[in-house]
Each structure stands twice: as C-alpha cells, then as structure tokens.
Design a protein around this motif. Structure first.
Motif, PDB file in Angstrom:
ATOM      1  N   ARG A 237     -33.641  17.011  62.258  1.00 29.63           N
ATOM      2  CA  ARG A 237     -34.984  17.573  62.423  1.00 29.63           C
ATOM      3  C   ARG A 237     -35.285  17.994  63.862  1.00 29.63           C
ATOM      4  O   ARG A 237     -36.254  18.687  64.111  1.00 29.63           O
ATOM      5  CB  ARG A 237     -36.033  16.560  61.948  1.00 29.63           C
ATOM      6  CG  ARG A 237     -35.973  16.314  60.445  1.00 29.63           C
ATOM      7  CD  ARG A 237     -36.349  17.579  59.686  1.00 29.63           C
ATOM      8  NE  ARG A 237     -36.213  17.429  58.248  1.00 29.63           N
ATOM      9  CZ  ARG A 237     -35.276  18.007  57.527  1.00 29.63           C
ATOM     10  NH1 ARG A 237     -34.357  18.756  58.120  1.00 29.63           N
ATOM     11  NH2 ARG A 237     -35.229  17.854  56.223  1.00 29.63           N
ATOM     12  N   SER A 273     -39.011  23.022  59.545  1.00 27.45           N
ATOM     13  CA  SER A 273     -38.643  21.610  59.420  1.00 27.45           C
ATOM     14  C   SER A 273     -37.796  21.114  60.580  1.00 27.45           C
ATOM     15  O   SER A 273     -37.717  19.909  60.819  1.00 27.45           O
ATOM     16  CB  SER A 273     -37.885  21.383  58.110  1.00 27.45           C
ATOM     17  OG  SER A 273     -36.710  22.185  58.068  1.00 27.45           O
ATOM     18  N   ARG A 427     -49.943  19.838  64.543  1.00 30.02           N
ATOM     19  CA  ARG A 427     -48.773  19.581  63.724  1.00 30.02           C
ATOM     20  C   ARG A 427     -47.782  18.768  64.545  1.00 30.02           C
ATOM     21  O   ARG A 427     -47.575  19.043  65.729  1.00 30.02           O
ATOM     22  CB  ARG A 427     -48.110  20.881  63.280  1.00 30.02           C
ATOM     23  CG  ARG A 427     -46.921  20.626  62.343  1.00 30.02           C
ATOM     24  CD  ARG A 427     -46.280  21.903  61.851  1.00 30.02           C
ATOM     25  NE  ARG A 427     -45.202  21.602  60.917  1.00 30.02           N
ATOM     26  CZ  ARG A 427     -44.470  22.517  60.295  1.00 30.02           C
ATOM     27  NH1 ARG A 427     -44.705  23.791  60.496  1.00 30.02           N
ATOM     28  NH2 ARG A 427     -43.512  22.154  59.461  1.00 30.02           N
ATOM     29  N   TRP A 429     -43.826  16.518  64.461  1.00 33.74           N
ATOM     30  CA  TRP A 429     -42.534  16.282  63.813  1.00 33.74           C
ATOM     31  C   TRP A 429     -42.167  14.829  64.081  1.00 33.74           C
ATOM     32  O   TRP A 429     -42.051  14.407  65.238  1.00 33.74           O
ATOM     33  CB  TRP A 429     -41.490  17.250  64.363  1.00 33.74           C
ATOM     34  CG  TRP A 429     -41.711  18.652  63.889  1.00 33.74           C
ATOM     35  CD1 TRP A 429     -41.088  19.285  62.856  1.00 33.74           C
ATOM     36  CD2 TRP A 429     -42.637  19.611  64.429  1.00 33.74           C
ATOM     37  NE1 TRP A 429     -41.566  20.566  62.708  1.00 33.74           N
ATOM     38  CE2 TRP A 429     -42.523  20.798  63.662  1.00 33.74           C
ATOM     39  CE3 TRP A 429     -43.566  19.582  65.469  1.00 33.74           C
ATOM     40  CZ2 TRP A 429     -43.279  21.934  63.909  1.00 33.74           C
ATOM     41  CZ3 TRP A 429     -44.332  20.713  65.716  1.00 33.74           C
ATOM     42  CH2 TRP A 429     -44.183  21.871  64.945  1.00 33.74           C
ATOM     43  N   SER A 462     -42.618  16.550  58.744  1.00 34.93           N
ATOM     44  CA  SER A 462     -43.592  17.242  59.572  1.00 34.93           C
ATOM     45  C   SER A 462     -44.953  17.043  58.934  1.00 34.93           C
ATOM     46  O   SER A 462     -45.072  17.028  57.706  1.00 34.93           O
ATOM     47  CB  SER A 462     -43.253  18.729  59.659  1.00 34.93           C
ATOM     48  OG  SER A 462     -44.250  19.436  60.360  1.00 34.93           O
TER      49      SER A 462
END
Length: 608
Positions: A237, A273, A427, A429, A462
């Motif tokens: 990722r 992703s 956002r 990760w 995510s």
C-alpha cells in the motif's frame, strides 16, 4: 583477510550471484595455526556448533540506520527464509546473529560494538553486514566475524552457511547491483522500500557513507517499474523510494528522476489504494527539475512530502561541508515546492557544532528553522567519522555543541504545526499499529500522521477521517468511511479524492485536485498529550476486542464484512456511552465501599 572472490579455485574470478560454493576449496576461511609437538593444526576462528542440516537453523537480524539498510535486511531475510532458515526477533533462541550496520554517526557504530560483544559473550556465530564493515573492514571489533558487503547481499545464504560451520567469510568486493526481484521478507507487509540507486555524486567532508556505498549506481527504469508492478500485485500500500540521494538518480545511465517518477506513477492503481513516497534528496540535483518534481508531487497517489536536508543555515559552513549548494538554493527548493504543491511538506536535517561553526553561523541556522517552522527537523550533533576530512578539522567544544543542539531542539519543539487542522476531513492510508497497541497509524496525502481507532482488519486500507484533536507529533481522527478495504476496490472516479473540498494544483492545470493539508509529522513518537486520550484509548481497546472476537465467530463475505465495519463505525459513539456508563458504575461502587469502611472506622474510634 582476503575477500572470498580472491580465494576461488582456478583463475580467481568472481562467481555469479546465487552460485553456491563448497568449503574449503572455494570459500575464504580465516584459520588460526597452532603448533603442538611439531605438528601444525588448523582451527577455525569460532567454535563449531553441533552439525545441523543447512537451512534448519534460526537467524536473528538486527538492523541499524536508514530505510536503504532496512530494505537490504528485508532482502537478506527473504533469501534466508526461502532457503529454509527460520527468522526470530528473539536473539536468545537464534543460532546465528546478523547485524546490519550504519556508519553515519558514532552512536550507531557504538551500538554495533555492543551487540557484537553480547553475541560473543553468548557464543553466537556472527555475521556483520552494512556500511560499517564495507567502509572500515579492518576495525578491531570485526575480527573473527563474517562480513557481507553492501553489494553482496544476494550471497548472504553462502555466508550464513559457512559461518554456522565455524568459518569466517568476508564478501566485500563491489560488483553489479543486486537484483531487485530477490526474495524479500518485509518488516511491514504493506510497505515496500525500493532502492532506486546506491551511492551518490557528492563528497561531503563529514560523510562516511560514501566510503561504504561508493559512487552513484542506478537501477534501470524498466527494472524499477517491474518491481513496482510486482509489489502492487503483492498487496503493498506504500512504496518508499530510497537511496543515498534520490535527486541524483539516473545521471550515470542517461536518465533522470522525473523520468523514473512518471514511469512509476503510470503503474499506480487508479483506485488510489497504493501511495508513492519519494525519498531523501539533496538540493543540487533537483534544482533543475523542480517543476517536474512538483508535477509528480501533485499526483493524487503521491505523498506531498519530501526530505531535503540543509544541514546548516550558514553558507560558510555549507562550504566547509562541501555540500555544493547555498542556503539561498535550499530556500528556492522549499519555496518553489510549497508554492506549486498544495499542502506540500518539507523535512530537513541539521548538524549542530560542525568544525568552525561560530555563534553567528549557528544563529543563521536558528533563523532558517524559525522562518519555515517545518514539522520535521532532524537535529544531530557533529560526530567526527574516522577517515573523513572533517575529522581532521578543529572541533567546536563539546559543551558548546550540546548547548546549541538543546537550543535548536527547544526552538523546533515550540512549533505547533497542526493548529487549525482539527475538524478537517482528510483521506488517510493506514499501514501500521501505534506503539500503544490501540491506535492504527495512517497518513494524509501531506504525510501527517493520523492515529485512529479501529480493528486490525483496517490495516492496508484507505479511509476518510475527521480530525478530532491534535498533538505535537501527530493528530487523532475518527473514521467516517472506508474507501479501500485491503484488496477491495472503490470506483476510480472517487478513489483519489483526498478531501471533500478540492483545490487545483498550481504546478499544472490538470495535475491533481487535492485539498491542502498541514505540515507532515515525524514518525511515531510519544505524544505528550497522550494522557488526555486515555479514556478514549480504553474504550478503543474494548471496541477492537469486540470486533476481533466477532470476526472469529462469523465468516462473512468481503462485501458483508465491509458493510458491517461501516455500521460498527457509525454506532461507535453509542457504544462509547455504554462503556463509559459501565466504567462509571464500577468507580461509583468502589467509592461507596471506601466510604462505608471509613464510616465504620470512625464509629469504632468514637466508641472507644
């Protein structure tokens, strides 16, 4: 001690990577000779352990230093594991210790000395890898141990095998770069550390790493892109590009960093992703590519973050360091990237007390740090490294160096880089678990570290989060929506939106649509405000255990699992009230019992 290649039978030429050599005819052994009753005997330098089938022993690997060193350790671990060796984090249960070393600072080398001493006391066979033996092969501390050079990591199995037999083996000769498709055991399965080149083009007067890693050697664009494709297929990722100087990439093979970055970005999944993080780069080699680098940093799947070490705010000290740039050129790099890339974050390094540094030189450094108020500044004291020009320069008194380091650290720690971020939606990760064992660790596009509460199944995901509170080194968030759950996809048109609001990038008209974020934070550190979140942490612990237990009882399909997680997150506040009420009831009961005992005690005393 000769290198293993110099002791080969025949013409003495090297062997192809992966070729397995028999002992003693082809492997360099360092025997000690003893004469007894006129007879010469050969004894190996280490006690021979009980014979075992090769590949059945347990190996302990300890790594010091940079991400490049970490990648080397992962490659060596992968080869050993593929051959059958077990890997352990417990040194006591291991049959052999491997130490991957760092030569940047004296404390790192001192740590190597300590662990070698412990290994000898525990009678463990030792293999030392990394920059220390490559740059200083004749150190007294390295006597009697096997050595793997930085460009010989693809032959680690040979060295381990022979060391376990009691032989001392040294592989230090430089050769072609190790292949990128070697087996690898990642420390974090969601993070691929990808070395794009070794060595550098600089000649800094204080640097010992150049002695070990050597001159610039770049991997081809095709080989790096091929590796990127493979690791994305493996479920990685985050891809971290690593080297001693990322900006110098390709100058030895007729390409440059923007060419490589654009080729890699073209392979990143459209669903957002997998993120790309560009590694450390010195100012000289990106000055001519600032616009192109800004374009890449604006890409939705590239972190808006770059590590650009300045080392000093004084031009005279930079000249003494032979850094090949001025403070003005560093400012140009920072100003240009911050102007062209929304939410751009810069990390930098400072060396305090370099030989010849005056009070005025240091004051200029402090002013530079105050001007930018960067969220990441790595501050270190000057350590003279043997064999470097700076080691022969007149030193600043150690008490002055320490005082300057403390003063600059106090200035840096007074910054509040995350004021104003609370309440924003970002956002992130998620790729790690925090040291408290409760929070998950994610990063925004600007590489701000965000701590959230959720099940471990969110690792590799995510998510959209709302920032609920801020600390000095990280911020805390509440998950609103999961966008990518491990290998699950989301529609590509919404995958790369980093916030609800969008702002065009100044670098190009169609480069990206990112909402600016605040400064990037340092890697996980103890938050001084951590106690303020203790109640939330306890509730989070209950939540994560509930989720883990429920996941063991039910075998849901991927879509059902995702739907349940979103529902659980939406009801989290209600669960929190229940847990708080339960804990409050317990505390109230305890207070009542204590009060009764005190009342009874006072009555008994009064009756007497």
């Amino acid at each position: 001690m000769e290198d293993i290649e110099d002791l080969l039978v025949g013409n003495g030429a090297g062997v192809p990577p992966g070729f397995r050599l028999p002992v003693p005819s082809a492997v360099g052994v360092n025997p000690k000779q003893r004469k007894k009753n006129g007879v010469t005997k050969l004894t190996v330098v280490q006690d021979s352990p009980a014979p075992k089938i090769p590949g059945t022993q347990t190996i302990y690997i300890k790594t010091f230093g940079c991400s490049h060193n970490q990648s080397d350790s992962e490659y060596m671990a992968g080869q050993l594991s593929a051959f059958g060796y077990a890997l352990s984090d417990n040194p006591d249960e291991a049959d052999l210790w491997m130490i991957n070393t760092c030569t940047v600072k004296s404390p790192s080398q001192s740590a190597m000395d300590t662990i070698i001493s412990k290994g000898r006391s525990a009678k463990k066979p030792l293999v030392v890898a990394g920059c220390v033996p490559q740059g200083s092969r004749n150190l007294k501390e390295l006597e009697g141990v096997s050595i793997v050079g930085v460009q010989q990591i693809d032959r680690v199995v040979e060295v381990v095998e022979e060391t376990l037999k009691g032989h001392e083996v040294r592989l230090l000769t430089r050769k072609t770069l190790p292949a990128l498709d070697l087996p690898k055991v990642r420390k974090n399965k969601f993070v691929e550390i990808l070395p794009i080149n070794v060595g550098c083009l600089g000649a800094c007067t204080y640097c010992k790493t150049k002695h070990a890693r050597g001159h610039l050697g770049s991997y081809t664009v095709d080989s790096l892109v091929g590796r990127v494709k493979n690791v994305i297929a493996d479920g990685v990722r985050e891809i971290w590009l690593s080297s001693e100087d990322t900006g110098a990439y390709g100058r030895d093979i007729g390409v440059n960093l923007p060419i490589l970055l654009n080729a890699i970005v073209a392979e990143l999944p459209l669903n957002g992703s997998t993120m790309l993080r560009i590694g450390m780069t010195n100012p000289p080699y990106i000055l001519e590519h600032l616009k192109e680098i800004a374009d890449v940093l604006c890409h939705p799947c590239v972190y808006s973050f770059l590590h650009v070490p300045v080392q000093s705010g004084s031009d005279s000290i930079l000249s003494a360091m032979n850094r090949e740039y001025t403070v003005g050129e560093f400012r140009k790099v920072v100003d240009t990237l911050m102007e062209l890339v929304p939410g751009m974050q810069i990390a930098t390094d400072i060396i305090c007390g370099f030989p010849g540094e005056t009070d005025e030189d240091f004051a200029q450094t402090v002013d530079l740090i105050k001007d930018y108020k960067l969220a990441q500044v790595h501050i270190s004291q000057f350590y003279p490294r043997p064999g470097t020009p700076a080691a022969r320069m007149k030193k600043v008194p150690s008490n002055v160096v320490k005082q300057r380091s403390r003063e600059l650290t106090a200035v840096f720690e007074s910054f509040t880089p995350y004021i104003g971020v609370e309440g924003k939606v970002e956002r992130i990760w998620i790729t790690d678990i925090a040291s408290d064992g409760i929070h998950l660790v994610g990063h925004t596009k600007g590489y701000i570290q965000v701590l959230v509460i959720g099940p471990e199944s969110m690792m590799g995901s995510s998510a959209m989060v709302k920032i609920t509170s801020v600390g000095r080194w990280s911020v805390f968030g509440e998950v609103i929506e999961i966008l990518c759950q491990n290998n699950e996809d989301v529609p590509s048109e919404e995958a790369c939106a980093c916030s609800k609001e969008q702002e065009p990038c100044s670098a190009t008209s169609d480069c990206c649509n990112q909402n600016p974020t605040l400064e990037a934070t340092t890697l996980l550190r103890n938050d001084p405000n951590q106690d303020d979140h203790s109640s939330r942490n306890l509730i989070g612990w209950f939540l994560r255990n509930r989720k883990n237990q429920s996941s063991k009882k039910m075998d849901l399909t991927s879509s059902e699992s995702k739907e349940k997680q979103i529902q659980d997150l939406s009801h989290r506040s209600a669960w929190s009230l229940v847990d708080i009420a339960l804990l409050s009831g317990i505390l109230l009961s305890l207070f009542t019992i204590v009060a009764l005992f005190l009342n009874l005690g006072s009555r008994s005393l009064s009756s007497k």
